[in-house]
Structure formats: structure tokens, C-alpha cells
Design an enzyme around this catalytic site. Structure first.
Site, short mmCIF file in Angstrom:
data_model
loop_
_atom_site.label_atom_id
_atom_site.label_comp_id
_atom_site.label_asym_id
_atom_site.label_seq_id
_atom_site.Cartn_x
_atom_site.Cartn_y
_atom_site.Cartn_z
N HIS A 298 0.63 -1.16 -0.06
CA HIS A 298 -0.17 0.03 -0.02
C HIS A 298 1.00 1.22 0.04
CE1 HIS A 298 -2.11 3.20 2.55
NE2 HIS A 298 -2.79 3.09 1.48
N ASN A 299 0.40 2.19 -0.62
CA ASN A 299 1.29 3.33 -0.86
C ASN A 299 2.75 2.96 -0.88
OD1 ASN A 299 -1.04 4.73 -0.95
ND2 ASN A 299 -0.66 5.66 0.91
N GLU A 328 1.93 0.11 -5.53
CA GLU A 328 0.68 1.23 -5.87
C GLU A 328 1.54 2.19 -6.00
OE1 GLU A 328 -3.13 3.42 -3.50
OE2 GLU A 328 -1.71 2.03 -2.45
N ASP A 330 0.52 6.64 -6.64
CA ASP A 330 -0.44 7.81 -6.39
C ASP A 330 0.00 8.96 -7.48
OD1 ASP A 330 -1.96 6.10 -4.62
OD2 ASP A 330 -1.68 7.51 -2.98
N HIS A 343 1.62 11.38 -1.94
CA HIS A 343 0.25 11.09 -1.16
C HIS A 343 -0.35 12.42 -1.03
CE1 HIS A 343 -1.77 9.15 2.60
NE2 HIS A 343 -2.51 9.17 1.48
N GLU A 377 -3.54 4.97 -8.72
CA GLU A 377 -4.47 6.11 -8.21
C GLU A 377 -4.28 7.10 -8.85
OE1 GLU A 377 -5.19 8.28 -4.09
OE2 GLU A 377 -4.98 6.29 -3.98
#
Length: 1117
Positions: A298-299, A328, A330, A343, A377
Site C-alpha cells: 500500500h502506498n 501502488e 498515486d 500522497h 490511483e
């Protein structure tokens, strides 16, 4: 010339010899520095050396994670001198045990030399990892001492033993050991050191031997001979020969000494883990992707928390090399049309999208050849999305999956079909908006991260924006030990301090201190010892263009007093005198600090701290005893006190951590946690104490003056808040009337400490949003939108039963951890969906500290990509690493067959029982200043298991070879399916507050655990091996015996014993060993009968014990 890529034995030998000899290389730090870099073969370390006598630094070969060719690290970007070196001569060693690795960036003289080091380091690293335990022990001594010498004096050992977590019991301990070994000249040679090591390792475990050794030996033999390889006597001889120290004992009929046998018990060769479960099973890689658990992050770009940590392309490299297969990204609009990754709406840093994609391409298939999934994302505009697509195509090329593998098949392709492919997954996301505000605390502004939710404003700890690093140059000398400030009697006191120092430490010319001048206010004076007398030199100051400067002679000026002193410490040009040498430390530097209080009592200090609603507020006070102090501070919402004792010249915190003075203590705990995660942040000054005595909080909930709005802090923070455990306080915004905000209220006299000040414009914009979008609700618009959007996903999932046959295998659904459909009414439908299509789970927004959730319930429901924060080394990440250690560490683990069948119900599972006992340990890692009290915690993870953990007793002051007396019998655990069960061993130290601090761990899927007396090789928080660190445990898997009668069990063990005896007789073992084997089988069945409650077996065991003990000792002679 011989090509280095021909890995013949001769070429490898030549490369190793070159690395051992070493060579001069450029080491890149702030600037390029030329050092000798070589491999120390005795300790298996890479060392960089200024001269033959001084090793500046070293790294262990087994800690190397990657050797990367070229200028592919930040060191080369930071160092301007790197431009003078060719790319092909440069390489970087990445090493360490943390998520963010250390780097050693080098440039060899030639390309050929660089290639030698790249090949040789990888070769030696693999050898170090594969080395048997005795070989690791042999290099253990030089690795700890960082020396080439093969001898050790008594003084050397006094330094070495605390470094390896062993507290010397008494003053004569080492002298007694030297006499016992027969040391004549007070120096141990290599063989004598090994003898000393074995004596120390064995001595503390005599208690363990007297109670456990014979049983350990016999039952270990039984478990070993159940393995296929143990039927080959040659293999058994080879294993025993590896552990025998005496060359005379390496015969065709080898025998273990007691020490050698213990070394085997604790070794990785006797590991609790069955390595066959770590092997890759290629035939299991042909199922659809929806039948696998996939290692997911995650992230991935973050190196720390979700609020203010750094983003880095190296985080992707670390995760991919740790076996992660779903990462991931973003993506946001960046400058100059180039997308970036960060983020959003936080203080985290950004990283270029193109740099991340290149890093992924370089490292995607190093740890595994199976597919990598990129979870995107997307927040970019159309133009930058097109740029992203171009970068994907240009960098990944043929690796990028753009067409269906087999369009005629209505299911997902298998990992085997997708080898070497990169898959892109894109989905829409909704996130809560966040804003930043300032908190006025201790008359200073501190930037905080906050979230508004349900008319409450939650704030976290303030940002550390590096204010300590931006000290005014004219004040740099304030924190130096040689600066004494204003002395009570000026020159006379300075001369007394110099005389006292020289009488104690020797009359060294150039011994000095710096003080304020009593004659010329504002100037300073250097007082020094020179040729048996005192001399004093005034430091003058001036100003040029508004910038101050300092000098002793007008022809040599400096921008700060600190620079001036540093110059004269390195150069002998102070009126012809030699350079400044030893600095006379200020005897009580804490007396000048604003956090020190000489008259406050414990009750008064506690009363003051209770008025300060901020963790990290602190003061240090003098106690009634002259040589005793106390630190009073706030942590976790309460006031705590800690004792500081002065012992000699040292200040000792709770009999453990030692510091030269109280100033050093405060400096250390400003950067490091003193209690849990709390550091010393806000000094409570005398002025503040006086001011707080008169504080009277206004009865109003909020009010406004000309610039700021004021709220009282509500310290009652619930666990379920948007900031999770990082939340430090909350303000109730509903108490404020939005219409009156724009009116000019009269100013209220108040103090900053118990109140929050928010800039008026920020909070006014909040109320504009609130009245515009959600006038009658307490939830602002953007949160309502997010909830509605997520509800549509939930509603779609709830229809799964009606449309179960219409699942599109191309679909991937994402769920936040606490919104996945795991209720009894939905879990069967969710399982059915997961057999056809993919699902991804990610952490809830409250986990801003990057903590992880329990992945096990989601795995059991068939979720494939359970995304965790890889940068956080907590127990759930360790369970994740345990699962994906299966199947060759490929990042793909085939779900059990029962889960892939329509009849599987996670609510109906079979149970089984096993027993476990922790006995002893060796070579436990050391954490910080001191040797602490250690204990082991055993925890079992599985379905419907709660409070299934056990803790040993505490062993004090020994991390080298502790023994836990513990219970006389193992602890039993009742759990469910072995395929879905994990066992975790954790070694903790008890700190000064009696709280556990993590040292090491080992987590295993239960199905791969072996029975008997076994070694548990320990790992760090990121599940990477710690050399030699291990536990000795006893484990007995008795799932098949649970429902058996005692008579049935007796018959099975008797039959097995007869078969085992015949087998060993056929192998040609002596009659005495065969007799022993038959005897052991009878004894083992008695032990098993005792476990199931057959009291008739107890007397028989007691009668046999005496004969049993004598027989064991006879065979060990």
C-alpha cells in the site's frame, strides 16, 4: 586477459584474492574521498580504511541487499565530484536491516576493477548466506571487534562482551577464565579465544543441561532419524563433522562433545522450519490468478508515515526485492507536464513518475519472475495521463501487458502464462480532504496536520521541520562542552577548573576553556594551560555589512566563535603557541538550561505538567539528594517521573542508559523516544511555571479576537478517529456559531498553552463549505460524497448472489479494510466472487502512522491482494512475510484446495492441538546503550483464536546465552486448520518502564513446522535473518492423537519403535545404540501417555529415569 564473467573456480579464486588485497577507491559522501576498500575474509566484511591501523567503517556481507552498477544512487547526485568519474567504474552497495537501506557508493580505478567487485561481492554474499553455523561462529569474533588481530587481551574482552550482550558477572570473572584456560601472557590466541567462547556459551546453560539435555538429545535423535536424509549414515557423519572443532574427532565414527551438540541444537541446520515448503512448485503456478494470494503493498512510494515521510523510488526497489508483486502508484499533475507520485493533501515529499517507472523496470523480476501488478490511483489531467502512457510504453516495452493472453478462455490467465509481464490496474479513489493549521504552544508556533470530520477538528503531533539545524551561527558555541558562559569569579574560577582538570588528566599543553569576559561585556576569553602556567586571550567581535565576525588577531577573522575555536584546534598559530587540545568540560552545563529547576518538588512539577495538554513537555529537577535528579514529562496524556542518579562522572537513567551530563541526556531524548513514541519536545521554563500558576480558563467554549479563534482542547480522544493513534487532541467546532464568526468579538485575556489558535481565514472557509454543502448535517460535503460512492460499491457487492454467474473475470474490486463484506450473510458470496475475479484490500484512512491491519481474515475469505505498509515492521507485516516465504518467495501462493471449492465455509473448520515450550537462546541482538532484561512471547494466529499467546519469565542482563526456567511442561494451543495458522516467536526486552521493546522475531506458517527440540532462527522486523541469533524450543504436533485412546496410542508407538530399531540395526549401528533406540521408544510412549492422562505410566517413567540417565551419559563419553 581472462574474461571475468567466466565463473570458473580459478577465476572466482582470483577475484576473491583481489578483493582481499583491496584497492584505493573513491568513496562518495558530501565529497569524494579516496580510501582503501577491501574484503576482510576472516570476518566476512567489507571495510573502508584510512590506513592499515584504522578501519573507518565496515559492513557485513550478509547484510548486503544489492550491489548496483553505475551511478544509480543519490550519493552520486549529492556529490559534485562524481562528474569526474565514469559511469562504468561506479557502483553502490545497498546494505542494512531497516526499510531505508544504507549506501556505500564507490568508484574503482578501472572498468575491469569495478566488474571484479560486482562479481566478487555477489559471490561472497551468497557464500556468507549459505555458510554452515560453525563457519559463522568462527568469523563471529573478528566481526564484533572490527580488527585484523587474532589475539585478545583482558581489556579487549571487557569491551567485547558488553557489545555481544553479555554482562560480566563480577570483577574477577575474566581473570578466573584466563587461569582456567591456561593463558600465560594475559593474551588469548585464536584457539584460546574459541575455548573461552565455548566456556562462556556453555556456562549459563548448565542449568538447562541438568534438566533438559538428555531428553533433548534423545528426542532430537528420534525426530532427526524420521527424516529421509538421516537414513544415510554418510550424510549424518558429514553433518556431525561440520560441528566438531577438534580435527582428531573428525573420523568415520564421529562423536559430539556436550558443547558441540548444543551448537547443533541452536544451529540453522536443526531449524524448526522444513525447507521443502520454501521450494518453488512450478506445477502450482498454472491456476488462474484468482486462486492465489498475491504479495501486495500500500502506498509503496512512502518510507514512513502517511503524513510527512519521504517518497522515494528506492521504496519500490526495496518492496520488489522483498517479494512484493502488487505495488501502488498515486499519480498527480507535476510541473512542466511531467507527472509526479506523492500522497495527496499531505506533507509527504514527491518523486518523479518517470524515475519510479524506471526503478520498477530495473527490479521487477529480480526476486521473482512472475507478473507485477501496478495499482494506479489516478489524479492527473488528460494530458499528463497521456504522458504516463507514453512512459509506460517506452520503459516497459514488451513487458507491458496490452493484449489478452487467451481471449477465448473465460477466466484469468495463470502466473506461469504471465511470466515477465507488468499489468496495470486503474481505479477511481475517494479521499478525505485535509488541511493544515498552526498550534500556539509554549509561545511558539508549531505546524500540525489535522482533519475535520463530523464538526470536530483532530490534530496530530507537530511537524519536525528541522528548526534545530537552523541555529544562528553566532550561537553555535552555546552547546559546546568547552563553553562555560559567565563564571562566578571569572578568571580565578577558570584557572581553578584548568588546574583541577590537568591534575586529573595530565598537564597537556593547549588544554582550554572559553568563558565570558568579566572586564569587556559581550566578548569572550580563551583560558588555556601552556608550559605549566595559565594564559588568557580575548576574543574580539565586530560587524561588517550587518554580519558579525570574531577574531583574536585582526588579520584572521571568523563568522562564528565555533569556527574560530575549530581553527585554533587544528592550527598552531595562536601567538606562536601549539594548537588548542583538550577541552575542559563545563562541570554542570544543566545549570544554564531553562528546563532545569533546582527547587521544584515532585508534587509541584506534576501540578505544572497537568496544566500542559501536550505530550513531550518536560523539566528536570533536583531531588532532595545532592547526587540525584528526576525528569518529569508528559506522555500518553499523563505525567511521568523518572529517576536520574549521578554515579561518579556519569548520569545514569534508571540504572541503564548512561550520559556524560544532563544536557546530553536531553539532546538524546529529543531525537529518540523516551517513552513509547514520546520524545522530549517542550521545555518547561521558570517563566512558564510562574505564568501557569495564574492561568484561569475562560468558561466559553470558543471566542475570537482580532486575529485568531480560540478553542479549548478536548483531551478525550476516541480510538476511532480520522488520525488513529497519531491523534493528540480534538476541538469541537459545533460549539462555534458560524454566523457570529464574522463579527468582531471583544478580545479575551487568555494564555496560549491550554488553547488552540487557528488562522481565521482557514476556519472561516470551513464554515463556508459547511453551510454551502451540508447545512443541516454534521458531515461536510466531501465526506458524504465519499461515503455515498463507497455505498454504491457495497450495494453492488450485495447483489453478488443474484448475479454470481455474471462475474466478469476482468474486474478488480477494491475495499477499505473495514468495509470488506465479511459478515456471515455476505462471506459465502464474497468467496464465490474471489474464485472468479480479483479483489484488493487497503488500509483505512485512520492508519496515518502506516500501521497494518490483520490480513488473515481477509486471506481466509479469498482476498488476493491484501495491501500492507511494507515500511512498517509490525507483526501483521511479519505474518505477511511468513505466508509469502512459501512457494520459493515468488509472491504468489496458491490458496488451499478447500478454499477453491464451492463447499468451503470458513465458519466450519476442524481443530487440532500442539504444544510448545521456549527453553533458551543464543546471540540475541543488542538494542542500544545497555543490556536489558529479555523474555520470549509466543503467539498463534489463526481462525477463531483469541489470546493464544504465552510469555516466558524474564532473564536479566544476558542476551548472549539466556535460559528461561519457565514452566515444567510445554504450553498447549488449540487452533484450526494448519493451512491457515501461523506461529510467531518474539524476543522482547523489558525497558526502564517495564514495557516490552522488540528485538527479534520469527514467524512461520504452521504447516511447515517440524516437531521435536528445534532451533528457531531469528529475524529482524523485516523478516531478514540475524546471524546466529536463535531460540531453542520444544514443539509437539499431536493433532492425530487428540481423539485416540491410550491403548491405540500405545500400539502405534510400540509398532513404530520396533520398526525404527530394525531399520537402524540394518544400517549397521552398534548393539548398544539399537538397545538405546528400543529403550527410547518405550520411554517416548510413556511420555505420550502421560500427556493424555494415563497415570499408570507415571511410575514406570520414574523407575526408568535412573537407567535412562546413565545410558545417555555412557553413550556421550
Amino acid at each position: 586477459t581472462v574474461r571475468l564473467n567466466l565463473h570458473t573456480s580459478l577465476a572466482e579464486s582470483l577475484i576473491k584474492q583481489d578483493l582481499k588485497m583491496g584497492m584505493m577507491m573513491a568513496v562518495f559522501r558530501e565529497k569524494a574521498e579516496y580510501l582503501i576498500v577491501q574484503v576482510v575474509m576472516e570476518s566476512r566484511q567489507v571495510a573502508w580504511i584510512h590506513s592499515e591501523d584504522k578501519i573507518e567503517g565496515a559492513l557485513d556481507l550478509h547484510e548486503i541487499r544489492e550491489v548496483r552498477p553505475g551511478k544509480n544512487s543519490k550519493d552520486f547526485e549529492r556529490c559534485k565530484d562524481s562528474k569526474d568519474h565514469q559511469d562504468k567504474t561506479c557502483f553502490t552497495i545497498f546494505y542494512g536491516s531497516q526499510f531505508v537501506l544504507n549506501t556505500l557508493s564507490l568508484s574503482a580505478p578501472t572498468e575491469e576493477d569495478a566488474e571484479k567487485w560486482l562479481i566478487g561481492l555477489e559471490l561472497l554474499r551468497q557464500e556468507a548466506l549459505a555458510a554452515p553455523t560453525p563457519a559463522i561462529i568462527e568469523r563471529y569474533r573478528p566481526a564484533q571487534t572490527h580488527t585484523h588481530s587474532h589475539t585478545h587481551s583482558l581489556i579487549d574482552l571487557k569491551f567485547l562482551l558488553p557489545q555481544i550482550s553479555f554482562k560480566i558477572p563480577h570483577a574477577r570473572y575474566l581473570k578466573d577464565k584466563f587461569e582456567e584456560i591456561g593463558v600465560r601472557k594475559g593474551v588469548l590466541d585464536f584457539e584460546q579465544f574459541h575455548k573461552f567462547y565455548n566456556m562462556v556459551m556453555l556456562e549459563n546453560q548448565k542449568f538447562f543441561l541438568s534438566l533438559q539435555f538428555t531428553v533433548a538429545f534423545l528426542l532430537t535423535c528420534l525426530s532427526v532419524f524420521q527424516e529421509l536424509w538421516a537414513n544415510d549414515l554418510n550424510q549424518v557423519r558429514e553433518l556431525m563433522t561440520t560441528f566438531i572443532n577438534d580435527m582428531m574427532g573428525k573420523t568415520s565414527d564421529p562423536e559430539f562433545t556436550v558443547s558441540e551438540f548444543l551448537s547443533f541444537l541452536f544451529s540453522k541446520e536443526n531449524s524448526i522450519w522444513d525447507k521443502k515448503f520454501s521450494d518453488l512448485h512450478s506445477l502450482d503456478m498454472n491456476n488462474p490468478l484468482s486462486h492465489y494470494w498475491i504479495n501486495s503493498s500500500h502506498n509503496t512510494y512512502l518510507t514512513g508515515d502517511q503524513l510527512q515521510s519521504k517518497s522515494s523510488s528506492e521504496a519500490y526497489v526495496r518492496c520488489l526485492r522483498m517479494g512484493c508483486r502488487c505495488i501502488e502508484l498515486d499519480c498527480w499533475d507535476g510541473p512542466k507536464g511531467e507527472p509526479i507520485i506523492l500522497h495527496g493533501n499531505t506533507r509527504t515529499s514527491k518523486v518523479k513518475f518517470v524515475d519510479v517507472v524506471k526503478a520498477i523496470n530495473d527490479h521487477a523480476f529480480v526476486a521473482s519472475e512472475y507478473p507485477v501488478i501496478l495499482s494506479i490511483e489516478e489524479h492527473c489531467c488528460i494530458e499528463q495521463q497521456e504522458r504516463m502512457a507514453t512512459i509506460f510504453k517506452e520503459v516497459f516495452k514488451d513487458r507491458l501487458l496490452t493484449q489478452p493472453v487467451d481471449p477465448m478462455i473465460d477466466q484469468l490467465p495463470s502466473p506461469a502464462q504471465l511470466k515477465g509481464k507488468i499489468i496495470i490496474k486503474v481505479g477511481e479513489q475517494w479521499t478525505e480532504r485535509k488541511m493544515l493549521f498552526y498550534l500556539a504552544c509554549f509561545q511558539q508556533w508549531n505546524r500540525h496536520y489535522c482533519v475535520i470530520s463530523d464538526d470536530k477538528l483532530y490534530y496530530a503531533e507537530e511537524y519536525d521541520e528541522g528548526t534545530e539545524n537552523t541555529v544562528n551561527p553566532s550561537e553555535l558555541h552555546f552547546s559546546e562542552p568547552w563553553f562555560h558562559g559567565r563564571l562566578s569569579e571569572g578568571r580565578r574560577t577558570a584557572e581553578r577548573l584548568l588546574q583541577e582538570y590537568c591534575s586529573e588528566f595530565g598537564e597537556t599543553d593547549g588544554t582550554f576553556l572559553v568563558r565570558e569576559s568579566e572586564i569587556s561585556p559581550g566578548n569572550l576569553v580563551i583560558s588555556l594551560w601552556q608550559e605549566g602556567r595559565m594564559q588568557h586571550y580575548q576574543i574580539f567581535s565586530g560587524s561588517r555589512d550587518g554580519c558579525p565576525f570574531y577574531f583574536i588577531t585582526e588579520n584572521l577573522c571568523f563568522l562564528s566563535v565555533y569556527e574560530l575555536i575549530q581553527h585554533y584546534r587544528q592550527n598552531a598559530d595562536l601567538y606562536g603557541n601549539p594548537s588548542l587540545t583538550d577541552a575542559v568540560p563545563c562541570p554542570n552545563p544543566h545549570l544554564t538550561k531553562n528546563w532545569f529547576h533546582s527547587t521544584l518538588t515532585r508534587d509541584e512539577a506534576e501540578h505544572i505538567l497537568m496544566k500542559i495538554p501536550h505530550d513531550g513537555a518536560f523539566l528536570i529537577r533536583q531531588t532532595k539528594t545532592r547526587q540525584s535528579f528526576a525528569i518529569t514529562f508528559r506522555a500518553d496524556g499523563s505525567v511521568k517521573h523518572f529517576h536520574i542518579q549521578k554515579k561518579g562522572l556519569m548520569f545514569v537513567l534508571d540504572c541503564s542508559a548512561e550520559f556524560d551530563n544532563l544536557v546530553d541526556l536531553v539532546k538524546y531524548y529529543r531525537k529518540n523516544p523516551l517513552y513509547h513514541t514520546t520524545r522530549l519536545r517542550y521545555p518547561v521554563t521558570e517563566e512558564l511555571v510562574i505564568r501557569l500558576d495564574s492561568v484561569r480558563l475562560d468558561e466559553m467554549e470558543w471566542w475570537r479576537d482580532s486575529t485568531y479563534i480560540h478553542w479549548k482542547i478536548l483531551l478525550q480522544v476516541t480510538e476511532d478517529n480520522p488520525l488513529g493513534p497519531l491523534c493528540k487532541g480534538v476541538f469541537d467546532l459545533s460549539k462555534c456559531d458560524g454566523e457570529k464568526l464574522i463579527q468582531n468579538f471583544a478580545s479575551h485575556a487568555t494564555y496560549a498553552l491550554p488553547l488552540m489558535f487557528i488562522q481565521y481565514a482557514n476556519i472561516y472557509s470551513y464554515y463556508v463549505k459547511r453551510t454551502t454543502f451540508s447545512n443541516r448535517t454534521k458531515t461536510i460535503h466531501y465526506k458524504t460524497q465519499w461515503q455515498n460512492s463507497f455505498s454504491s460499491i457495497q450495494n453492488k457487492t450485495s447483489l453478488s448472489t443474484k448475479y454470481s454467474k455474471r462475474y466478469d473475470y476482468k474486474e478488480i474490486r477494491s475495499f477499505v479494510e473495514n468495509k470488506a463484506p465479511l459478515s456471515d450473510s455476505k462471506v459465502r458470496d464474497f468467496l464465490r466472487y474471489n474464485r472468479k475475479a480479483l479483489s484488493r484490500i487497503y488500509p483505512k484512512g485512520q492508519r496515518v502512522d502506516s500501521s497494518n491491519y490483520d490480513p488473515l481474515p481477509l486471506w481466509i475469505c479469498g482476498c488476493h491482494m491484501v495491501a500492507l505498509n511494507f515500511q512498517t515492521a509490525d507483526k501483521f507485516m511479519q505474518v505477511n512475510n511468513a505466508l509469502f516465504s512459501l512457494n520459493g518467495g515468488t509472491g504468489y501462493v496458491l490458496q488451499p484446495e478447500m478454499m477453491r471449492s464451492d463447499g468451503f465455509n470458513p465458519k466450519i473448520l476442524t481443530t487440532f492441538c500442539f504444544s510448545l515450550q521456549a527453553i533458551a537462546a543464543r546471540h540475541l541482538p543488542k538494542s542500544d546503550h545497555s543490556i536489558k532484561s529479555l523474555f520470549v512471547e509466543i503467539e498463534v494466529f489463526g481462525l477463531y483464536i483469541k489470546n493464544r499467546n504465552f510469555q516466558t519469565t524474564i532473564c536479566k542482563d544476558n542476551g548472549l546465552n539466556p535460559v528461561w526456567a519457565g514452566r515444567p511442561v510445554p504450553v498447549e494451543f488449540l487452533v484450526c486448520e494448519p493451512e491457515l495458522t501461523f506461529v510467531r516467536f518474539v524476543v522482547n526486552e523489558e525497558d526502564m518502564f517495564s514495557d516490552p521493546n522488540f528485538l527479534a522475531q520469527a514467524t512461520f506458517p504452521f504447516k511447515g513446522i517440524r516437531s521435536g527440540y528445534r532451533s528457531v532462527p531469528l529475524k529482524n522486523g523485516y523478516s531478514e535473518d540475524i546471524e546466529l541469533a536463535s531460540l531453542l524450543v520444544y514443539i509437539d504436533r499431536v493433532e492425530e492423537e487428540m481423539n485416540s485412546s491410550s491403548s491405540q496410542l500405545w500400539r502405534r508407538t510400540e509398532s513404530a519403535a520396533t520398526s525404527s530399531t530394525k531399520q537402524h540395526e540394518n544400517l549397521g549401528t552398534c548393539n548398544s545404540l539399537s538397545t538405546l533406540w528400543r529403550f527410547l521408544s518405550v520411554l517416548q510412549q510413556q511420555i505420550l501417555l502421560l500427556k493424555i492422562g494415563d497415570k499408570s505410566a507415571m511410575l514406570f517413567c520414574l523407575c526408568l529415569f535412573n537407567d535412562y540417565l546413565h545410558l545417555c551419559l555412557h553413550l556421550l563419553m
